[in-house]
Write an enzyme that holds these catalytic residues in place. Structure first.
Site, mmCIF file in Angstrom:
data_model
loop_
_atom_site.group_PDB
_atom_site.id
_atom_site.type_symbol
_atom_site.label_atom_id
_atom_site.label_comp_id
_atom_site.label_asym_id
_atom_site.label_seq_id
_atom_site.Cartn_x
_atom_site.Cartn_y
_atom_site.Cartn_z
ATOM 1 N N ASP A 179 -21.817 14.108 5.169
ATOM 2 C CA ASP A 179 -22.765 13.933 6.273
ATOM 3 C C ASP A 179 -24.203 13.911 5.784
ATOM 4 O O ASP A 179 -25.033 13.193 6.334
ATOM 5 C CB ASP A 179 -22.579 15.051 7.307
ATOM 6 C CG ASP A 179 -21.480 14.697 8.288
ATOM 7 O OD1 ASP A 179 -21.487 13.559 8.772
ATOM 8 O OD2 ASP A 179 -20.603 15.536 8.534
ATOM 9 N N GLU B 81 -25.893 19.691 5.981
ATOM 10 C CA GLU B 81 -25.418 18.318 6.213
ATOM 11 C C GLU B 81 -26.506 17.467 6.837
ATOM 12 O O GLU B 81 -26.353 16.268 7.014
ATOM 13 C CB GLU B 81 -24.237 18.319 7.185
ATOM 14 C CG GLU B 81 -23.110 19.188 6.770
ATOM 15 C CD GLU B 81 -21.965 19.140 7.759
ATOM 16 O OE1 GLU B 81 -21.053 18.351 7.549
ATOM 17 O OE2 GLU B 81 -21.994 19.902 8.747
ATOM 18 N N HIS C 96 0.815 -1.205 0.000
ATOM 19 C CA HIS C 96 0.000 0.000 0.000
ATOM 20 C C HIS C 96 0.851 1.258 0.000
ATOM 21 O O HIS C 96 0.456 2.280 -0.548
ATOM 22 C CB HIS C 96 -0.936 -0.013 1.205
ATOM 23 C CG HIS C 96 -1.975 -1.075 1.094
ATOM 24 N ND1 HIS C 96 -2.487 -1.440 -0.115
ATOM 25 C CD2 HIS C 96 -2.589 -1.828 2.019
ATOM 26 C CE1 HIS C 96 -3.371 -2.396 0.074
ATOM 27 N NE2 HIS C 96 -3.452 -2.655 1.358
ATOM 28 N N CYS D 219 -19.068 21.088 -0.664
ATOM 29 C CA CYS D 219 -17.712 20.832 -0.163
ATOM 30 C C CYS D 219 -17.532 19.399 0.316
ATOM 31 O O CYS D 219 -16.483 19.038 0.816
ATOM 32 C CB CYS D 219 -17.349 21.807 0.954
ATOM 33 S SG CYS D 219 -18.375 21.638 2.409
HETATM 34 C C1 PEP Z 1 -19.322 16.844 4.814
HETATM 35 O O1 PEP Z 1 -19.943 16.359 5.758
HETATM 36 O O2 PEP Z 1 -19.602 16.634 3.616
HETATM 37 C C2 PEP Z 1 -18.157 17.708 5.076
HETATM 38 C C3 PEP Z 1 -17.533 18.317 4.095
HETATM 39 O O3 PEP Z 1 -17.744 17.804 6.369
HETATM 40 P P1 PEP Z 1 -16.798 16.697 7.091
HETATM 41 O O4 PEP Z 1 -16.414 15.682 6.039
HETATM 42 O O5 PEP Z 1 -15.637 17.441 7.634
HETATM 43 O O6 PEP Z 1 -17.724 16.170 8.138
HETATM 44 MG MG MG Z 2 -19.591 17.109 7.760
#
Ligand code: PEP
Ligand code: MG
Length: 831
Positions: A716, A692, A450, A763
């Site tokens: 999330d 989220e 890996h 994001c």
């Molecule tokens: C998400 O939940 O998509 C996010 C960008 O936050 P994290 O992955 O930091 O929980």
């Molecule tokens: Mg998140």
């Protein structure tokens, strides 16, 4: 002198044990009182608190009384008996979890020697050590994961494993994930030896079973959904466990090598990652965590300590997986899925639980024993690829140990050079500071290790499997490495250095040209500019973001400042860190997300109490609103760092509009305080929320009036929409953010935002998924924030798209029934 009380369900058992213990202590004055049976002639076997109380009174001494008991109700009755004692006597009476027979004998001997109560108890707790040690050869010989239960009325299925490397780590992980979806008990055996079966829900057991290409295995399933489970396995095997043959590289070189080959003055290793490096050697020697066996009084607390360490490692493994997923591909990221399965493996957990709760040993020792045993099982397999998986087990094992011990987990390098190491664990490779690592040479490892895969992912030239000579290389020895041919020169001639410096320059130029294309904006065919920004966690990430063409930061995960430490960072510490990132980004936009801990990211210094469902508990904004001291400190630091930069603030895990209002009120307080103090800060800092939680998407119209922007956290949002825990590999099949249930919420958020004149970004990891990019743009998303490594590819894709076309595709996928259907359609369109 310390005296003993022995408690048992059976009067004959207890008198036998007492007799044995007394025989060991000869003429000593140690009192051994006993309490056994219920006192009820009709149901004599059992325990009775009153009897135990009387025994304790009989044995009572100011020096102490150690109570040893057999099982079940004996413990509860003994606890009750303690309550009958006068308060001042209770501290002198200790209930001991040692095994009754061995413990009683050891305790009696120690008491007869005049030991203190603690010494006598410790001796009792360690009483199994000799037996464990003496029989360890037998336990080693027990194959990992041999099931103890015989499945009755099992349905069976014969499967030929066609995968080139057999049921190796990734197919094994998929096999176990599939098994875990069913309630049926499932076991596998080789068709040639049906008696030797292993638990199909244990990655440890399935992986170390070492099934090779073309072997026939028999799957046994018993339970209500056994037939469905077998059908799922059949489909999986027919689909070759989703493995493309080209994805699996043949094992060319074995490790560890006993000799080193020298050809034309160069050491010959295995080319593992392309490119060239010229520079000084930086040998890296890992200090293996030192673990000692200790007897513990509070085994439950020790078990809880292991759980916290496991949780932390699960969290960081998940983060690494998410990072790698989009800077390389999901196939490479699956390495970490296999690691997560080790961290959740029921067999490993059972063995660790047995060590801690059964033998009352410290968590470090119990965990080390479990890992050694599991790695030894992999090492014993007559297949090189499987033997290399032992390194994965040891990697995970080491991470948990260093977490338990409190040592830094990763290898550190402080000066630029060519890293020389015995082997590198995936977690070390992924965490390496790329600006310092010119190249990698290892003694061990093959092209399928890996660390080799990840070196390629990270674009670091690497040669592995060089044999022991490479470890003789001393600090700053000049090296040249050729990642194409696998050659490594120590003390190269001037001519060779010049030749390779030229090659290196050409190679870097070619790479930089590819990156340069990424520095230009991403404009669709019909002239729409899409903002492509990066997800980062620290200043190094910020630099990598710029190199890869990020136009700003769409998500700064501020957790990095709060994790792996003993207390919360001060305002000044945070200010320095945010300012350092702001300085790298200049006036590019930087969205700073406020603290998102809790859930799978516990903080040692914040006692959140026990939560049955931490992902539904005090996470992120909920925690911050409950701890305004911590929250306001962070807000003040961000506002101070906003001076001269283009910072925006984003609140995570928002479920209800009242949370935004309270967070904004605290932000306004922080601003007013700073202004009153005369501290410089930006005049206006935009405020946004992460979407989220489904309630935020459904109620986006209510939030739109409160904020400047939305950023969709698809990681999330998918978890909460499909009720599928992010780190849980057993429900990984439900964690696809391309599910229409998630996409519909994105559309809903965009519609509400547009109606209020606000914008929406994404994001979560979906933003960097090449298949998803057209859909997100078609849904009206204006900004995509992703791991830096994904940016060049994402920009390339955007440049091929037109918005009307993207809208038509989005409309089409919203009508599909699940994520699989969406992916199938998008893949077909892409062909
Ligand atoms: C998400 O939940 O998509 C996010 C960008 O936050 P994290 O992955 O930091 O929980
Ligand atoms: Mg998140």
């Amino acid at each position: 002198m310390v005296n003993l009380v022995l408690v048992s369900h059976s009067p004959s058992l207890v008198s036998g044990v007492a007799e044995l213990a007394r025989a060991m202590t000869q003429q000593s004055r140690v009192v051994i009182a006993t309490a056994a049976g219920t006192g009820d002639p009709l149901h004599p076997l059992g325990t009775n608190a009153e009897k135990i109380h009387r025994a304790i009174e009989a044995a009572y001494s100011e020096d102490g009384v150690l109570v040893l008991m057999d099982l079940g109700s004996a413990i509860m009755s003994a606890e009750m008996a303690l309550e009958f004692l006068p308060e001042e006597q209770r501290p002198n009476v200790l209930l001991c979890a040692a095994p009754m027979i061995e413990g009683s004998i050891a305790a009696a001997v120690q008491a007869s020697l005049g030991g203190t109560l603690q010494q006598v108890a410790a001796e009792a707790m360690g009483a199994l050590a000799a037996k464990t040690e003496g029989l360890s050869h037998i336990q080693q010989a027990v194959p990992a994961g041999t099931p103890v239960t015989d499945l009755t009325a099992a349905q069976t299925l014969l499967l030929t494993i066609e995968n080139k490397l057999g049921l190796h780590a990734r197919p094994a992980a998929l096999f176990v994930q599939t098994a875990a979806r069913f309630t049926a008990e499932i076991q596998i055996a080789r068709a040639t030896n049906e008696a030797k079966r292993v638990n199909a829900k244990s990655i440890n057991a399935v992986g170390s079973f070492g099934v090779r290409q073309n072997e026939v295995i028999k799957v046994f399933a018993a339970g209500l959904d056994a037939a469905e489970a077998l059908a799922a396995f059949q489909k999986l095997a027919a689909d070759k466990f989703g493995e493309r043959d080209e994805a699996v590289q043949p094992t060319v070189e074995v490790a560890p090598r006993k000799t080193t080959t020298v050809v034309d003055g160069a050491l010959m290793g295995v080319p593992a990652s392309p490119g060239y490096a010229v520079g000084p050697a930086v040998p890296l020697h890992f200090a293996e965590p030192v673990v000692e066996r200790r007897a513990v009084d509070d085994a439950a607390a020790e078990w809880a300590r292991l759980q916290v360490a496991l949780d932390v490692v699960r969290g960081s493994t998940r983060q690494l997986r998410d990072q790698v997923a989009h800077s390389a591909n999901s196939y490479d990221a699956a390495i970490f899925d296999a690691h997560l399965m080790f961290l959740n493996d029921p067999e490993l957990m059972d063995q660790a639980r047995q060590g801690i709760l059964g033998e009352h040993v410290n968590a470090e020792w119990a965990w080390r024993v479990v890992i050694d045993k599991s790695a030894a099982a992999f090492e014993a397999i007559d297949d090189e690829y499987m033997r290399q998986r032992a390194a994965d087990v040891r990697d995970i094992g080491r991470q948990v140990l260093t977490q338990l011990i409190g040592q830094p987990a990763a290898a550190v390098m402080t000066q630029p050079g060519i890293l020389v190491a015995l082997d590198l664990a995936p977690s070390d490779t992924a965490r390496l500071d790329r600006s310092l690592v010119l190249g990698i040479c290892t003694e061990r490892g093959g092209p399928t290790s890996h660390s080799a895969i990840l070196a390629r992912t990270l674009g670091i030239p690497a040669v592995v499997g060089l044999g022991p000579i490479i470890m003789q290389v001393t600090e700053r020895t000049p090296l040249v490495i050729d990642g194409q041919t696998g050659q490594v020169w120590t003390h190269p001639t001037k001519k060779l250095i010049n030749e390779y410096t030229t090659r290196l320059t050409e190679w870097r130029d070619a790479r930089d040209r590819a990156r340069a294309a990424s520095l230009a904006p991403a404009i669709t065919q019909d002239g729409i500019t899409v903002e492509v920004v990066a997800n980062i966690g620290n200043p190094d990430d910020a630099r990598a973001a710029i190199t890869n063409g990020a136009e700003g930061v769409g998500l700064l995960r501020t957790e990095f400042l709060f994790l792996d430490r003993r207390d919360a960072p001060t305002e000044n510490e945070q200010f320095d860190a945010y300012q350092a990132i702001g300085d790298v980004m200049g006036t590019r936009p930087v969205i700073v997300r406020t603290l998102d801990v809790g859930g799978d990211k516990p903080l040692a210094y914040l006692d959140l109490g026990h939560e049955d469902n931490p992902f539904l508990g005090q996470r992120a904004i909920r925690l911050c609103l409950n701890r305004p001291d911590i929250f306001k400190t962070q807000l003040r630091a961000i506002l101070r760092a906003s001076a001269g930069h283009n910072f925006k603030i984003m609140f995570p895990m928002i479920a209800d509009v009242s949370e935004v209002r309270r967070a904004k009120a605290l932000l306004a307080e922080a601003r007013a305080e700073l202004q009153a103090e005369g501290t410089p800060l930006a005049d206006r800092v935009e405020v946004g929320i992460m979407v989220e939680i489904p309630s935020a998407a459904v109620m986006a119209h209510a939030f739109a009036a409160e904020i400047d922007f939305f950023s969709i956290g698809t990681n999330d949002l998918t978890q909460y929409t499909l009720a599928a825990e992010r780190g849980n590999a057993a429900v990984a099949h439900l964690q696809d953010a391309l599910h229409p249930a998630v996409l519909i919420q994105i559309r809903q958020t965009v519609q509400a935002a547009e109606a209020a004149g606000k914008w929406v970004g994404v994001c979560g990891e979906l933003a960097g998924d090449p298949l998803a990019i057209p859909i997100l743009l078609g849904l009206g998303v204006k900004e995509l924030s992703m791991a830096s490594g994904s940016i060049p590819k994402a920009k390339e894709i955007i440049r091929t798209l037109s918005l009307p076309e993207a809208k038509a595709m989005a409309a089409q996928v919203l009508k599909l029934e699940n994520a699989e259907a969406v992916r199938d359609l998008l893949r077909k369109r892409g062909k």
